[in-house]
Design a protein around this motif. Structure first.
Motif, PDB file in Angstrom:
ATOM      1  N   VAL A  35       8.126   9.681   7.119  1.00  0.00           N
ATOM      2  CA  VAL A  35       7.872   8.861   8.300  1.00  0.00           C
ATOM      3  C   VAL A  35       7.095   9.753   9.267  1.00  0.00           C
ATOM      4  CG1 VAL A  35       8.890   7.633  10.259  1.00  0.00           C
ATOM      5  CG2 VAL A  35       9.971   7.489   7.997  1.00  0.00           C
ATOM      6  N   PRO A  51       0.819  -1.220   0.000  1.00  0.00           N
ATOM      7  CA  PRO A  51       0.000   0.000   0.000  1.00  0.00           C
ATOM      8  C   PRO A  51       0.845   1.259   0.000  1.00  0.00           C
ATOM      9  CG  PRO A  51      -0.083  -1.097   2.135  1.00  0.00           C
ATOM     10  CD  PRO A  51       0.679  -1.999   1.221  1.00  0.00           C
ATOM     11  N   VAL A  52       0.262   2.362  -0.451  1.00  0.00           N
ATOM     12  CA  VAL A  52       0.972   3.651  -0.498  1.00  0.00           C
ATOM     13  C   VAL A  52       1.385   4.061   0.915  1.00  0.00           C
ATOM     14  CG1 VAL A  52       0.689   6.118  -0.967  1.00  0.00           C
ATOM     15  CG2 VAL A  52      -0.139   4.433  -2.623  1.00  0.00           C
ATOM     16  N   VAL A  53       0.431   3.988   1.862  1.00  0.00           N
ATOM     17  CA  VAL A  53       0.724   4.318   3.266  1.00  0.00           C
ATOM     18  C   VAL A  53       0.795   3.019   4.045  1.00  0.00           C
ATOM     19  CG1 VAL A  53      -0.071   5.548   5.319  1.00  0.00           C
ATOM     20  CG2 VAL A  53      -0.480   6.522   3.050  1.00  0.00           C
ATOM     21  N   ARG A  54       1.915   2.812   4.719  1.00  0.00           N
ATOM     22  CA  ARG A  54       2.107   1.555   5.442  1.00  0.00           C
ATOM     23  C   ARG A  54       2.335   1.813   6.928  1.00  0.00           C
ATOM     24  NH1 ARG A  54       7.002  -0.289   2.855  1.00  0.00           N
ATOM     25  NH2 ARG A  54       7.126   1.857   2.113  1.00  0.00           N
ATOM     26  N   ASN A  55       1.793   0.911   7.743  1.00  0.00           N
ATOM     27  CA  ASN A  55       1.974   0.995   9.191  1.00  0.00           C
ATOM     28  C   ASN A  55       3.308   0.332   9.533  1.00  0.00           C
ATOM     29  OD1 ASN A  55       1.882   0.720  11.965  1.00  0.00           O
ATOM     30  ND2 ASN A  55      -0.328   0.325  11.993  1.00  0.00           N
ATOM     31  N   ILE A  56       4.256   1.118  10.033  1.00  0.00           N
ATOM     32  CA  ILE A  56       5.602   0.577  10.285  1.00  0.00           C
ATOM     33  C   ILE A  56       5.546  -0.595  11.259  1.00  0.00           C
ATOM     34  CG2 ILE A  56       7.877   1.125  11.283  1.00  0.00           C
ATOM     35  CD1 ILE A  56       7.544   3.957  10.103  1.00  0.00           C
ATOM     36  N   SER A  57       4.617  -0.530  12.218  1.00  0.00           N
ATOM     37  CA  SER A  57       4.553  -1.611  13.212  1.00  0.00           C
ATOM     38  C   SER A  57       4.036  -2.919  12.606  1.00  0.00           C
ATOM     39  CB  SER A  57       3.703  -1.197  14.412  1.00  0.00           C
ATOM     40  OG  SER A  57       2.394  -0.909  13.985  1.00  0.00           O
ATOM     41  N   ASN A  59       3.496   6.627  13.194  1.00  0.00           N
ATOM     42  CA  ASN A  59       4.238   5.415  12.851  1.00  0.00           C
ATOM     43  C   ASN A  59       3.838   4.846  11.488  1.00  0.00           C
ATOM     44  OD1 ASN A  59       6.454   3.949  13.853  1.00  0.00           O
ATOM     45  ND2 ASN A  59       5.150   2.197  14.342  1.00  0.00           N
ATOM     46  N   SER A  60       3.337   5.718  10.621  1.00  0.00           N
ATOM     47  CA  SER A  60       3.102   5.280   9.236  1.00  0.00           C
ATOM     48  C   SER A  60       4.213   5.844   8.364  1.00  0.00           C
ATOM     49  CB  SER A  60       1.730   5.729   8.724  1.00  0.00           C
ATOM     50  OG  SER A  60       1.655   7.133   8.608  1.00  0.00           O
ATOM     51  N   THR A  61       4.361   5.266   7.190  1.00  0.00           N
ATOM     52  CA  THR A  61       5.367   5.732   6.229  1.00  0.00           C
ATOM     53  C   THR A  61       4.758   5.709   4.837  1.00  0.00           C
ATOM     54  OG1 THR A  61       7.630   5.411   5.386  1.00  0.00           O
ATOM     55  CG2 THR A  61       6.373   3.425   5.886  1.00  0.00           C
ATOM     56  N   PHE A  62       5.196   6.632   4.002  1.00  0.00           N
ATOM     57  CA  PHE A  62       4.741   6.593   2.609  1.00  0.00           C
ATOM     58  C   PHE A  62       5.810   7.166   1.703  1.00  0.00           C
ATOM     59  CE2 PHE A  62       3.467  11.112   2.635  1.00  0.00           C
ATOM     60  CZ  PHE A  62       3.190  11.320   3.978  1.00  0.00           C
ATOM     61  N   LEU A  80      -2.682  12.488   2.863  1.00  0.00           N
ATOM     62  CA  LEU A  80      -1.824  12.597   1.684  1.00  0.00           C
ATOM     63  C   LEU A  80      -2.728  12.630   0.464  1.00  0.00           C
ATOM     64  CD1 LEU A  80       0.744  12.238  -0.133  1.00  0.00           C
ATOM     65  CD2 LEU A  80       0.440   9.755   0.190  1.00  0.00           C
ATOM     66  N   LEU A 136       5.839  10.898  12.654  1.00  0.00           N
ATOM     67  CA  LEU A 136       6.229  10.728  14.054  1.00  0.00           C
ATOM     68  C   LEU A 136       5.059  11.008  15.001  1.00  0.00           C
ATOM     69  CD1 LEU A 136       9.733  12.498  13.946  1.00  0.00           C
ATOM     70  CD2 LEU A 136       9.224  10.059  13.700  1.00  0.00           C
ATOM     71  N   PHE A 191      -5.230   9.545   1.075  1.00  0.00           N
ATOM     72  CA  PHE A 191      -4.753   8.488   1.978  1.00  0.00           C
ATOM     73  C   PHE A 191      -4.624   9.045   3.390  1.00  0.00           C
ATOM     74  CE2 PHE A 191      -3.049   7.664  -2.251  1.00  0.00           C
ATOM     75  CZ  PHE A 191      -3.367   6.329  -2.459  1.00  0.00           C
ATOM     76  N   HIS A 192      -5.154   8.322   4.342  1.00  0.00           N
ATOM     77  CA  HIS A 192      -5.015   8.721   5.747  1.00  0.00           C
ATOM     78  C   HIS A 192      -3.595   8.407   6.206  1.00  0.00           C
ATOM     79  CE1 HIS A 192      -6.039   9.544   9.859  1.00  0.00           C
ATOM     80  NE2 HIS A 192      -5.732   8.313  10.253  1.00  0.00           N
ATOM     81  N   ILE A 193      -2.951   9.367   6.853  1.00  0.00           N
ATOM     82  CA  ILE A 193      -1.614   9.133   7.417  1.00  0.00           C
ATOM     83  C   ILE A 193      -1.707   9.289   8.928  1.00  0.00           C
ATOM     84  CG2 ILE A 193      -0.467   9.823   5.281  1.00  0.00           C
ATOM     85  CD1 ILE A 193       0.135  12.525   6.476  1.00  0.00           C
ATOM     86  N   PHE A 194      -0.920   8.528   9.652  1.00  0.00           N
ATOM     87  CA  PHE A 194      -1.123   8.389  11.100  1.00  0.00           C
ATOM     88  C   PHE A 194       0.225   8.094  11.766  1.00  0.00           C
ATOM     89  CE2 PHE A 194      -1.939   4.613   8.602  1.00  0.00           C
ATOM     90  CZ  PHE A 194      -1.133   3.651   9.211  1.00  0.00           C
ATOM     91  N   ILE A 253      11.966   0.180   6.200  1.00  0.00           N
ATOM     92  CA  ILE A 253      10.829   1.110   6.046  1.00  0.00           C
ATOM     93  C   ILE A 253      10.604   1.416   4.572  1.00  0.00           C
ATOM     94  CG2 ILE A 253      10.121   3.506   6.452  1.00  0.00           C
ATOM     95  CD1 ILE A 253      11.211   3.260   9.262  1.00  0.00           C
ATOM     96  N   LEU A 274      16.591   5.464  13.355  1.00  0.00           N
ATOM     97  CA  LEU A 274      16.284   5.435  11.932  1.00  0.00           C
ATOM     98  C   LEU A 274      17.610   5.566  11.205  1.00  0.00           C
ATOM     99  CD1 LEU A 274      13.182   7.750  11.451  1.00  0.00           C
ATOM    100  CD2 LEU A 274      13.338   5.342  10.815  1.00  0.00           C
TER     101      LEU A 274
END
Lengths: 194, 194
Positions: free
Chosen positions: B95, A36-42, B125-128, B103, B97, B120-123, A59, A150
């Motif tokens: 990233v 996906p474009v936006v990914r949850n790092i956890s 600990n997400s990355t894009f 987005l 924080l 796209f929802h960003i939150f 990441i 990071l």
């Protein structure tokens, strides 16, 4: 055993191989096509790659996500864990998110070996840059807390040269390529030397 | 006025100019020669560059620190603040924080204009990753919290092309170079167009 039983056994074997084959698991975590474009790092794949005390997440990566010019890792070092002494010709920047530790840095690329490194305290919300080709080592010297950083590099995938100690000649340092997380994507064994 | 008084006045004028000249202040925060190996991010120069709701810190920069292949920013957007709609040919990874937002991304570099973007929802600990040359915009759509992101780009210093809206032709987008924090280092005025 009749034909039907044999067929079922073959199908079972194929299914089991598909489910438990390391190659299959690796391919699924290294595909550059479907993420996906936006990914949850956890929720990203995390592994210690049998490196002892390191937890690694890519990441944004070259082999994993198709990056061409930059790659970003999240590294968590348990107390006492550290990188090998190594150098590389790419740029590298660290951002310390949690914990503390020590950066050992030998700026001696014009000498025959790294020599005794300088020591720098690293701490939460600090940042440091590794000069190109300088031998360095990051060490979680805090007994009570993980060190989380990071790591941003250029020119992925990384080609590192590893030293056994600070007095090993530059010319004797061993090429580590691919490094463990890239080895998994390349489906090639990790090698310390060509 | 005798010679002595005139001399004192000239010296006073020079001293005041030296102390309060923007060029002097800028030079001191853009020197690539003297900065410590490990730096405290909370002590790095921070500014809104009159951009309205953005707080920018260059963690590791081309013009500020001599980076050649990667550059890293810490951006904090107050509620409602956002980037312009823009594109660039470098790679870019975010990233998140703290905070959340949206987005907007138009993957239409083969069309005449960006067109209606995907959201796209960003939150936390997400990355894009922003695909090269895709028009995009990051917006703090959370009324109650700042949005804080690490931004990593390749090929610094950045050259961005800015759109007035999503239906402005790609060819009409205006070059923003140098962008405000680079303009300060170059001691050149910020320009939206060559």
């Amino acid at each position: 055993m009749n034909l039907s039983t044999t067929t079922i056994l073959i199908i079972k074997t194929i299914v089991l191989r598909f489910l438990f084959s390391p190659a299959t698991a690796q391919a699924s975590s290294c595909s550059i096509k479907e993420f996906p474009v936006v990914r949850n790092i956890s929720e990203l794949p995390q592994d210690d790659y049998e490196l002892g005390g390191l937890s690694h997440i890519t990441i944004a990566g070259s082999l994993m996500h198709g990056m061409k010019e930059i790659e970003i890792w999240l590294h968590t070092y348990s107390p006492g864990a550290h990188t090998p002494i190594h150098r590389h010709s790419c740029e590298e920047v660290f951002v310390v998110l949690k914990g503390s530790g020590t950066l050992f840095l030998a700026s001696s690329m014009h000498e025959k070996y790294p020599g005794k490194p300088q020591e720098f305290h690293i701490f939460p919300n600090s940042t440091f840059y590794i000069p190109v080709n300088d031998a360095h080592q990051v060490w979680n010297t805090n007994d009570h807390e993980d060190l989380q950083v990071l790591v941003i590099i250029s020119q992925p995938p990384i080609r590192a040269f590893v030293y056994e100690d600070w007095f090993m000649p530059h010319a004797a340092a061993k090429l580590a390529f691919p490094i463990p997380w890239d080895a998994r994507c390349l489906e090639a064994p990790f090698k310390y030397e060509l």
